[in-house]
Each structure stands twice: as C-alpha cells, then as structure tokens.
Scaffold this active site. Sequence first.
Site, PDB file in Angstrom:
ATOM      1  N   ASP A   1       0.907  -0.974  -0.005  1.00  0.00           N
ATOM      2  CA  ASP A   1       0.022   0.027   0.071  1.00  0.00           C
ATOM      3  C   ASP A   1       0.858   1.262  -0.031  1.00  0.00           C
ATOM      4  OD1 ASP A   1      -2.257   1.421  -0.131  1.00  0.00           O
ATOM      5  OD2 ASP A   1      -3.013   0.856   2.090  1.00  0.00           O
TER       6      ASP A   1
ATOM      7  N   ASP B   1      -8.304  -7.013   1.600  1.00  0.00           N
ATOM      8  CA  ASP B   1      -7.489  -7.164   2.481  1.00  0.00           C
ATOM      9  C   ASP B   1      -8.166  -6.624   3.724  1.00  0.00           C
ATOM     10  OD1 ASP B   1      -6.841  -4.159   1.811  1.00  0.00           O
ATOM     11  OD2 ASP B   1      -6.096  -4.250   3.759  1.00  0.00           O
TER      12      ASP B   1
ATOM     13  N   CYS C   1     -13.659 -27.558  10.485  1.00  0.00           N
ATOM     14  CA  CYS C   1     -12.275 -26.908   9.830  1.00  0.00           C
ATOM     15  C   CYS C   1     -11.133 -27.928  10.230  1.00  0.00           C
ATOM     16  CB  CYS C   1     -11.838 -25.697  10.800  1.00  0.00           C
ATOM     17  SG  CYS C   1     -10.473 -24.711  10.314  1.00  0.00           S
TER      18      CYS C   1
ATOM     19  N   CYS D   1      -7.956 -26.896  10.043  1.00  0.00           N
ATOM     20  CA  CYS D   1      -6.759 -26.236  10.323  1.00  0.00           C
ATOM     21  C   CYS D   1      -5.695 -26.944  11.552  1.00  0.00           C
ATOM     22  CB  CYS D   1      -7.006 -24.722  10.539  1.00  0.00           C
ATOM     23  SG  CYS D   1      -7.317 -24.559  12.266  1.00  0.00           S
TER      24      CYS D   1
ATOM     25  N   CYS E   1      -7.566 -26.423  14.982  1.00  0.00           N
ATOM     26  CA  CYS E   1      -9.013 -27.181  14.956  1.00  0.00           C
ATOM     27  C   CYS E   1      -8.719 -28.593  15.166  1.00  0.00           C
ATOM     28  CB  CYS E   1      -9.909 -27.046  14.107  1.00  0.00           C
ATOM     29  SG  CYS E   1     -10.481 -25.347  14.242  1.00  0.00           S
TER      30      CYS E   1
ATOM     31  N   HIS F   1      -5.967 -20.252  12.883  1.00  0.00           N
ATOM     32  CA  HIS F   1      -7.502 -20.540  12.295  1.00  0.00           C
ATOM     33  C   HIS F   1      -8.234 -19.573  11.884  1.00  0.00           C
ATOM     34  CE1 HIS F   1     -11.669 -22.160  12.781  1.00  0.00           C
ATOM     35  NE2 HIS F   1     -12.063 -20.880  13.480  1.00  0.00           N
TER      36      HIS F   1
HETATM   37 ZN   LIG Z   1      -9.566 -24.264  12.479  1.00  0.00          ZN
END
Ligand SMILES: [Zn+2]
Length: 385
Positions: free
Chosen positions: A90, A280, A338, A340, A343, A369
């Site tokens: 930016d 973003d 999820c 991830c 998780c 997460h």
């Molecule tokens: Zn997660």
Amino acid sequence: MFNILKKSKYNFSRAGEVITNHGKFQTPVFMPPATKAAVKALSPQDLQEIGIEIILVNALHLHLRPTEELINSFGGIHNYMGWPKTILSDSGGFQGWSFSQKRYSAKLGVLSKVTDKGIEFISPYDGSKHFIDAEKAIEIQFKIGSDIIMAFDDCSPNLDNKNYVKLSLERTKKWALKSLKRFQELKKMAPENNTLIFGIVQGGSFLDLRLEALNFITSLPFDGLALGGETIGYDMPRTLEILDALRSSIPYDKPLYTMGLGASPYDIIEVIKRGVDMFDCVSPARLARHGALYNGRLVIGDNSSGSDISFESEYRKGLLKISNSCFAADKFPIDHECNCYTCQNFSRAYLHHLYLIKEPLYFRLATWHNLYFITQLLHRLRENI
Ligand SMILES: [Zn+2]
C-alpha cells in the site's frame, strides 16, 4: 497479468489467477496485512501452510522503519522478511489519512497535513518530520521490491461534506497520473521487472463522484483497480451500493480490489458476487487476538437463482467468543468442519485457558484458525463459481 479461468452464470463472480514477479495467486483472494513486514503471530512458513499466496505491506510504515534503503540492501522485501510469494504494498495514502485523524499528539504536535503536493507528517516513532508525494511513494515501493504497487491517493473519509470529498478526489486524480508516470520511468530502467501497478478509485460515499473517479482511473493503463476510502468495508450497505452502481463501468479484464474489506464471511460473499477479486483486512487476525474465532459454513444451493450461496453460523456474526465460560471444559474444536492445525489438535477448553492467561501460543493458534478459515472459505467459493 490476470487470467479469468471461470465465471458465474448468475452473478459477477469469477475465479482467476494473477501472475507476478513471485509466482501466481488464485482469485478471489484474501491478503493478510503484514503492515510492518510481519503478519502478527505467524511466520512465513505458517502462512504457506495455511495456503496464503499473497500478503500486504505498507510503504509508509516501512519508509519510517526500517527504511526502504535497508530493505533494498537485503535484495528486497522478500529476502528481508523470508516470504517467497507475492507481496502487494500500500502506498501510504491511508496511513497519511489515519495519522491525520489523530491530527494532534500532546508529545509530537500535529501529526500530518495533506496538501495538493503530498502528505507532510511527523513520525509517530521518533517525532522526525517527513514528506511523501506521489513520486516518492512509488520510488519507495519500487525500492522495497513489491510485486504489486498501489498508486498514491488521498484516502477519502466517510463524510457528508461533498465539497471536501470532491477536492480530495481531484488530488487523487493528479496523484494517479504522477504515480503512473514515475512507475513507467522506473520500469523502463528495469525492463525484466514485471511489477504491476493498481489505480485507486476514491469518491467517498457519493455515487456520482465514484463513477467520475472510476472513469478517470480506467482511462489510464493501470494493471488493476482498487476501491479505496473509509467507506469501503466500513459502511457495508454503502459499499454494496457503490459496487452495484459502478459495476457496468468496471472493466472486466482487470483484477478488482476492495481495500480494507474482509472482516466478515457474510460481507466477503456479497462482494465476490459483485465481481471483487482481491481484498485485505486486519480484522481476521485482530479478531483472533481478541478472542473472536470464526465458526460456520457455506451453504450452497442448486444455484438456480444465482444468489443461493450464503453463510450460516450458530454464533452472532459467525464469531465464537473463546473467553466465554461455557467453553471452559468444551472438548470440541473451534469449528467442527475446519481442518486447520488448531482445530485438528486443540480443544475450545485449551484455547479458552490460553486466552485467559494471555499465553503467546494462543495468539498463534487463534490467528492460524481465523486466516485458514477465510482462506478455505474462498477456496470453496472459487470451486462453486
Ligand atoms: Zn480451524
């Protein structure tokens, strides 16, 4: 270079890819801000495991600390921060505006002043005086080695004062021309460089000014278009009205970026349906650090109406508040679906405990997460375009 790979039959959403000096990234894409050359709480390796393909840095912050000269002496921002993929920078227009919102610091005096020439400001770090104009903003971004450079703009506030917003837009138009000219000069000196430059459409919350800004920016050879200003993402109903009003005038062959938008899965779905490719937002990482963790799922119908992709969650705004005592002994992960790292390995109870004792590990697991959740949401949205 922007390739559209798939487009929806029902709305303006499309799946594509942008090719840069550092590989390519799939769109629609969420770009986590690494404002001062770091995504808070995560390493570049973490980001790659999450599936992040592009991050965003801020030229004005890096100009103050550690300076573009220092970054350049490391061979550029990618080497300096150990991130091998695409970086968008930016230009600092927003920070100029955000410093000027504070206007006055008891210790440092007036923090910034925007004139037709550029932005004068005092470093919030050490009180030193600085001045940035369009040419300088482009030079800093070039020196840093950014893959996608943003034109220098005067970030318009979400105000009712049309005369002020009009004046500010005139400034942004002049700065867009100057930014492009300096960019083209620098690129001529490095012909192998495939750096891209995006123009920024301002105009506050006024539809006629937004349209005027869009027509001006699209008349120039920018590689992509961004919608900027405080209104975008901050006032969602108005953001959607602006996108709807501009839609028929937005060129289809350039990536479209809404700056500072991406806090809520509900908002993300709405802007993607209107043809937004990039966004973003500091919020997913910030929310995580403050104990608000995404939970919920995309609901995909038979698409006969084109508007039946939605998001549902049992929690308000799709955010589970991990500080809530109801999670103190909860053996489930943050989100059942999820995949991830957080998780797959940790319970709500453990995260609740880490949050309460402010353990640094909490910030990493929670940020992991939230960024994974948004990245996967986009992945599924892309599959269903
Ligand atoms: Zn997660």
